[in-house]
Design a protein around this motif. Structure first.
Motif, PDB file in Angstrom:
ATOM      1  N   LEU A 147       0.907  -1.339   0.081  1.00  0.00           N
ATOM      2  CA  LEU A 147      -0.057   0.064   0.096  1.00  0.00           C
ATOM      3  C   LEU A 147       0.764   1.210  -0.095  1.00  0.00           C
ATOM      4  CD1 LEU A 147      -2.811   1.000   0.206  1.00  0.00           C
ATOM      5  CD2 LEU A 147      -2.881   0.887   2.674  1.00  0.00           C
ATOM      6  N   ALA A 148       1.872   1.269   0.824  1.00  0.00           N
ATOM      7  CA  ALA A 148       2.948   2.423   0.848  1.00  0.00           C
ATOM      8  C   ALA A 148       3.698   2.470  -0.364  1.00  0.00           C
ATOM      9  CB  ALA A 148       3.798   2.258   2.146  1.00  0.00           C
ATOM     10  N   MET A 149       3.966   1.445  -1.038  1.00  0.00           N
ATOM     11  CA  MET A 149       4.870   1.524  -2.408  1.00  0.00           C
ATOM     12  C   MET A 149       3.980   1.962  -3.459  1.00  0.00           C
ATOM     13  SD  MET A 149       7.684   0.703  -3.649  1.00  0.00           S
ATOM     14  CE  MET A 149       8.538  -0.145  -2.541  1.00  0.00           C
ATOM     15  N   PHE A 150       2.818   1.667  -3.548  1.00  0.00           N
ATOM     16  CA  PHE A 150       2.084   1.478  -4.822  1.00  0.00           C
ATOM     17  C   PHE A 150       0.865   2.559  -4.699  1.00  0.00           C
ATOM     18  CE2 PHE A 150       3.333  -3.022  -5.887  1.00  0.00           C
ATOM     19  CZ  PHE A 150       4.487  -2.617  -6.545  1.00  0.00           C
ATOM     20  N   GLY A 151       0.449   2.822  -3.606  1.00  0.00           N
ATOM     21  CA  GLY A 151      -0.790   3.435  -3.263  1.00  0.00           C
ATOM     22  C   GLY A 151      -0.826   4.883  -3.421  1.00  0.00           C
ATOM     23  N   GLY A 152      -1.964   5.694  -3.156  1.00  0.00           N
ATOM     24  CA  GLY A 152      -2.050   7.048  -2.961  1.00  0.00           C
ATOM     25  C   GLY A 152      -2.350   7.469  -1.613  1.00  0.00           C
ATOM     26  N   PHE A 153      -2.153   8.717  -1.293  1.00  0.00           N
ATOM     27  CA  PHE A 153      -2.894   8.888   0.048  1.00  0.00           C
ATOM     28  C   PHE A 153      -4.479   8.813   0.092  1.00  0.00           C
ATOM     29  CE2 PHE A 153       0.850  11.832   0.113  1.00  0.00           C
ATOM     30  CZ  PHE A 153       1.654  11.091   0.999  1.00  0.00           C
ATOM     31  N   GLU A 154      -4.978   8.989  -0.796  1.00  0.00           N
ATOM     32  CA  GLU A 154      -6.712   8.662  -0.928  1.00  0.00           C
ATOM     33  C   GLU A 154      -6.852   7.179  -0.638  1.00  0.00           C
ATOM     34  OE1 GLU A 154      -5.874   8.609  -5.292  1.00  0.00           O
ATOM     35  OE2 GLU A 154      -4.761   9.089  -3.447  1.00  0.00           O
ATOM     36  N   ILE A 155      -6.027   6.544  -1.445  1.00  0.00           N
ATOM     37  CA  ILE A 155      -6.415   5.018  -1.216  1.00  0.00           C
ATOM     38  C   ILE A 155      -5.893   4.204   0.133  1.00  0.00           C
ATOM     39  CG2 ILE A 155      -5.645   2.706  -2.356  1.00  0.00           C
ATOM     40  CD1 ILE A 155      -5.123   4.124  -5.112  1.00  0.00           C
ATOM     41  N   ALA A 156      -4.796   4.676   0.600  1.00  0.00           N
ATOM     42  CA  ALA A 156      -4.588   4.333   2.068  1.00  0.00           C
ATOM     43  C   ALA A 156      -5.557   4.758   3.066  1.00  0.00           C
ATOM     44  CB  ALA A 156      -3.212   5.057   2.334  1.00  0.00           C
ATOM     45  N   MET A 157      -6.219   6.062   2.811  1.00  0.00           N
ATOM     46  CA  MET A 157      -7.317   6.571   3.481  1.00  0.00           C
ATOM     47  C   MET A 157      -8.395   5.662   3.513  1.00  0.00           C
ATOM     48  SD  MET A 157      -7.114  10.668   4.400  1.00  0.00           S
ATOM     49  CE  MET A 157      -5.437  11.386   4.707  1.00  0.00           C
ATOM     50  N   LEU A 158      -8.854   5.454   2.156  1.00  0.00           N
ATOM     51  CA  LEU A 158      -9.857   4.504   1.933  1.00  0.00           C
ATOM     52  C   LEU A 158      -9.727   3.210   2.721  1.00  0.00           C
ATOM     53  CD1 LEU A 158     -10.423   5.139  -1.930  1.00  0.00           C
ATOM     54  CD2 LEU A 158     -12.328   5.441  -0.280  1.00  0.00           C
ATOM     55  N   CYS A 159      -8.679   2.542   2.473  1.00  0.00           N
ATOM     56  CA  CYS A 159      -8.249   1.439   3.256  1.00  0.00           C
ATOM     57  C   CYS A 159      -8.648   1.502   4.676  1.00  0.00           C
ATOM     58  CB  CYS A 159      -6.880   0.870   2.943  1.00  0.00           C
ATOM     59  SG  CYS A 159      -6.326  -0.581   3.683  1.00  0.00           S
ATOM     60  N   GLY A 160      -8.250   2.469   5.348  1.00  0.00           N
ATOM     61  CA  GLY A 160      -8.395   2.457   6.814  1.00  0.00           C
ATOM     62  C   GLY A 160      -9.684   2.965   7.106  1.00  0.00           C
ATOM     63  N   ALA A 161     -10.413   3.682   6.222  1.00  0.00           N
ATOM     64  CA  ALA A 161     -11.996   3.908   6.441  1.00  0.00           C
ATOM     65  C   ALA A 161     -12.771   2.656   6.304  1.00  0.00           C
ATOM     66  CB  ALA A 161     -12.284   4.937   5.327  1.00  0.00           C
ATOM     67  N   ILE A 162     -12.415   1.784   5.341  1.00  0.00           N
ATOM     68  CA  ILE A 162     -13.169   0.562   5.226  1.00  0.00           C
ATOM     69  C   ILE A 162     -13.062  -0.402   6.565  1.00  0.00           C
ATOM     70  CG2 ILE A 162     -13.124  -1.814   3.972  1.00  0.00           C
ATOM     71  CD1 ILE A 162     -12.308   0.160   1.398  1.00  0.00           C
ATOM     72  N   LEU A 163     -11.771  -0.309   6.923  1.00  0.00           N
ATOM     73  CA  LEU A 163     -11.435  -1.343   8.238  1.00  0.00           C
ATOM     74  C   LEU A 163     -12.025  -0.723   9.420  1.00  0.00           C
ATOM     75  CD1 LEU A 163      -7.612  -2.115   7.544  1.00  0.00           C
ATOM     76  CD2 LEU A 163      -9.677  -3.600   7.366  1.00  0.00           C
ATOM     77  N   LYS A 164     -11.987   0.451   9.538  1.00  0.00           N
ATOM     78  CA  LYS A 164     -12.645   1.168  10.702  1.00  0.00           C
ATOM     79  C   LYS A 164     -14.389   1.015  10.668  1.00  0.00           C
ATOM     80  CE  LYS A 164     -11.486   2.805  13.826  1.00  0.00           C
ATOM     81  NZ  LYS A 164     -11.315   2.426  15.283  1.00  0.00           N
ATOM     82  N   ALA A 165     -14.978   1.156   9.448  1.00  0.00           N
ATOM     83  CA  ALA A 165     -16.387   0.980   9.159  1.00  0.00           C
ATOM     84  C   ALA A 165     -16.716  -0.281   9.325  1.00  0.00           C
ATOM     85  CB  ALA A 165     -16.775   1.288   7.662  1.00  0.00           C
ATOM     86  N   ALA A 166     -15.946  -1.346   9.045  1.00  0.00           N
ATOM     87  CA  ALA A 166     -16.162  -2.749   9.280  1.00  0.00           C
ATOM     88  C   ALA A 166     -16.187  -3.144  11.023  1.00  0.00           C
ATOM     89  CB  ALA A 166     -15.437  -3.654   8.739  1.00  0.00           C
ATOM     90  N   GLU A 167     -15.210  -2.442  11.538  1.00  0.00           N
ATOM     91  CA  GLU A 167     -15.009  -2.583  13.014  1.00  0.00           C
ATOM     92  C   GLU A 167     -16.181  -2.149  13.749  1.00  0.00           C
ATOM     93  OE1 GLU A 167     -11.296  -1.781  15.858  1.00  0.00           O
ATOM     94  OE2 GLU A 167     -12.006  -0.035  15.234  1.00  0.00           O
ATOM     95  N   LEU A 168     -16.700  -1.014  13.215  1.00  0.00           N
ATOM     96  CA  LEU A 168     -17.917  -0.250  13.677  1.00  0.00           C
ATOM     97  C   LEU A 168     -19.196  -0.919  13.425  1.00  0.00           C
ATOM     98  CD1 LEU A 168     -16.847   3.126  13.467  1.00  0.00           C
ATOM     99  CD2 LEU A 168     -16.916   1.886  15.698  1.00  0.00           C
ATOM    100  N   LYS A 169     -19.230  -2.114  12.449  1.00  0.00           N
ATOM    101  CA  LYS A 169     -20.480  -2.883  11.935  1.00  0.00           C
ATOM    102  C   LYS A 169     -21.445  -2.072  11.275  1.00  0.00           C
ATOM    103  CE  LYS A 169     -20.336  -6.325  15.788  1.00  0.00           C
ATOM    104  NZ  LYS A 169     -19.007  -5.905  16.248  1.00  0.00           N
ATOM    105  N   MET A 170     -20.795  -1.038  10.273  1.00  0.00           N
ATOM    106  CA  MET A 170     -21.491  -0.285   9.485  1.00  0.00           C
ATOM    107  C   MET A 170     -21.630  -1.085   8.098  1.00  0.00           C
ATOM    108  SD  MET A 170     -19.492   3.439  10.127  1.00  0.00           S
ATOM    109  CE  MET A 170     -20.930   4.323   9.359  1.00  0.00           C
ATOM    110  N   ILE A 171     -22.748  -0.423   7.465  1.00  0.00           N
ATOM    111  CA  ILE A 171     -22.899  -1.110   6.049  1.00  0.00           C
ATOM    112  C   ILE A 171     -21.727  -0.475   4.865  1.00  0.00           C
ATOM    113  CG2 ILE A 171     -24.378  -1.370   3.991  1.00  0.00           C
ATOM    114  CD1 ILE A 171     -26.718  -1.437   6.135  1.00  0.00           C
ATOM    115  N   VAL A 172     -21.082  -1.015   4.407  1.00  0.00           N
ATOM    116  CA  VAL A 172     -19.789  -0.191   3.747  1.00  0.00           C
ATOM    117  C   VAL A 172     -20.031  -0.574   2.268  1.00  0.00           C
ATOM    118  CG1 VAL A 172     -17.469  -0.242   3.287  1.00  0.00           C
ATOM    119  CG2 VAL A 172     -18.253  -1.124   5.560  1.00  0.00           C
ATOM    120  N   LEU A 173     -20.497   0.651   1.455  1.00  0.00           N
ATOM    121  CA  LEU A 173     -20.663   0.582   0.329  1.00  0.00           C
ATOM    122  C   LEU A 173     -19.431   0.914  -0.557  1.00  0.00           C
ATOM    123  CD1 LEU A 173     -23.896   2.524   0.142  1.00  0.00           C
ATOM    124  CD2 LEU A 173     -23.958   0.278   0.060  1.00  0.00           C
TER     125      LEU A 173
END
Length: 345
Positions: A230-256
């Motif tokens: 993720l650090a090698m190939f990603g963008g800051f927006e992609i890394a934030m998306l990754c973190g956002a998806i993980l946190k939303a799943a941890e919070l048991k949200m529906i993730v679109l």
């Protein structure tokens, strides 16, 4: 490394009860097609027979990419990223229209745009003024990547605290289809040549050159972990998306999950925490080359197939009415017993 506590949604008793409730609605079994799958998954995510959609939010993360400065993989200049962010702020983009139409709260995040914004209508999480060029070095440091993951999670947590249980993600970043292609190849094992598409509109000659450049990049670097990739190939927006998806799943949200770029972030999230998949609904099949292969690799079915390839979270916003319809039929449609309708003998 940030730790997440993401629980699987598997619940054998509830699964059976949800299916029974769906099957006993006044319709032939399976007659509502994929809406029934959506209703079933929503009930499992919320661990209830009566799920709800509360205060849906769409978050668009924007960031610039070092490789875009050369203009070799992108037909539009890097400046378009900041120009489109202003368009989002001013309410003129497709995602603004679709969010308004479908009653979703829209948040725009500066994850790392190469521009200084001066507006209160933007969430400032800028990690840097764009990533480095991965033709020469890692797009970001491990520290920057972890910071981006954390920032993405914080934005989701704030939406959750404000009462949202449904969140969709989008992105903006010139050349981010290149990052997504590299991440796709790394996480799926599909040859990089098969992951590269037209992006914002390259012709066949441009696609061929993009494929050649990204093949060289992919062969040059050998990340040894999901975070390093993720650090090698990603963008800051992609890394934030990754973190956002993980946190939303941890919070048991529906993730679109939107299209190609967001799906590449999900591949990284899935590699870190496979249980996050239980919370994800796939809004649509993008016509960007590679996205259908990602969906096939994940073994998932998208809600829509409209030939979209815009990004911005547009697919996520457009699938909201169907998500609401699935939940509403589960909660409001009569059963055979309540309606006094005979079942077959």
């Amino acid at each position: 490394m940030i730790q997440y506590d993401i629980q699987p949604t598997q619940n054998t008793k509830l699964e059976a009860e949800l299916q029974q409730k769906i099957d006993m609605k006044t319709k032939p079994v399976g007659a509502l097609g994929f809406l029934e799958n959506i209703a079933h998954q929503t009930g499992l995510i919320q661990q209830t027979l009566s799920p709800e959609i509360k205060k849906p939010v769409i978050v668009v993360f924007a960031g610039d990419h070092g490789i875009a400065k050369k203009g070799e993989v992108n037909p539009f200049p890097q400046e378009v990223t900041s120009q489109m962010v202003y368009n989002f702020i001013n309410g003129g983009a497709a995602i603004n229209v679709f969010s308004r139409t479908n009653n979703a709260d829209l948040k725009i995040v500066d994850a790392g745009v190469n521009h200084n914004f001066d507006t209160p209508h933007l969430i400032d999480c800028k990690i840097d003024y764009g990533t480095k060029n991965y033709q020469e070095e890692s797009a970001m440091s491990a520290e920057q990547c972890e910071k981006a993951l954390r920032k993405g999670g914080e934005i989701v947590e704030q939406a959750f605290k404000n009462g949202s249980n449904t969140i969709g993600f989008g992105e903006m970043g010139i050349a981010n289809t290149s990052s997504a292609s590299l991440l796709m190849s790394y996480f799926t094992g599909i040859p990089i040549e098969e992951c590269v598409g037209a992006g914002t509109g390259l012709n066949s000659e441009g696609i061929s050159k993009k494929r050649e450049i990204l093949t060289s990049v992919f062969n040059k670097h050998q990340p040894s972990s999901p975070l390093e990739a993720l650090a090698m190939f990603g963008g800051f927006e992609i890394a934030m998306l990754c973190g956002a998806i993980l946190k939303a799943a941890e919070l048991k949200m529906i993730v679109l999950i939107d299209g190609f770029i967001v799906s590449s972030a999900l591949l990284a999230a899935r590699a870190m925490h496979p249980n996050c998949m239980d919370y994800c609904m796939f809004a649509h099949t993008s016509s960007e080359k590679g996205h259908e292969s990602i969906l096939s690799f994940l073994g998932v079915r998208p809600v829509l197939n409209l030939g979209l390839r815009l990004g911005e979270g547009t697919g996520a916003a457009l699938c909201l009415p169907l998500l609401r319809s699935a939940v509403n039929f589960l909660n409001e449609m009569a059963s055979f017993d309540s309606a006094g309708v005979s079942t077959k003998s």
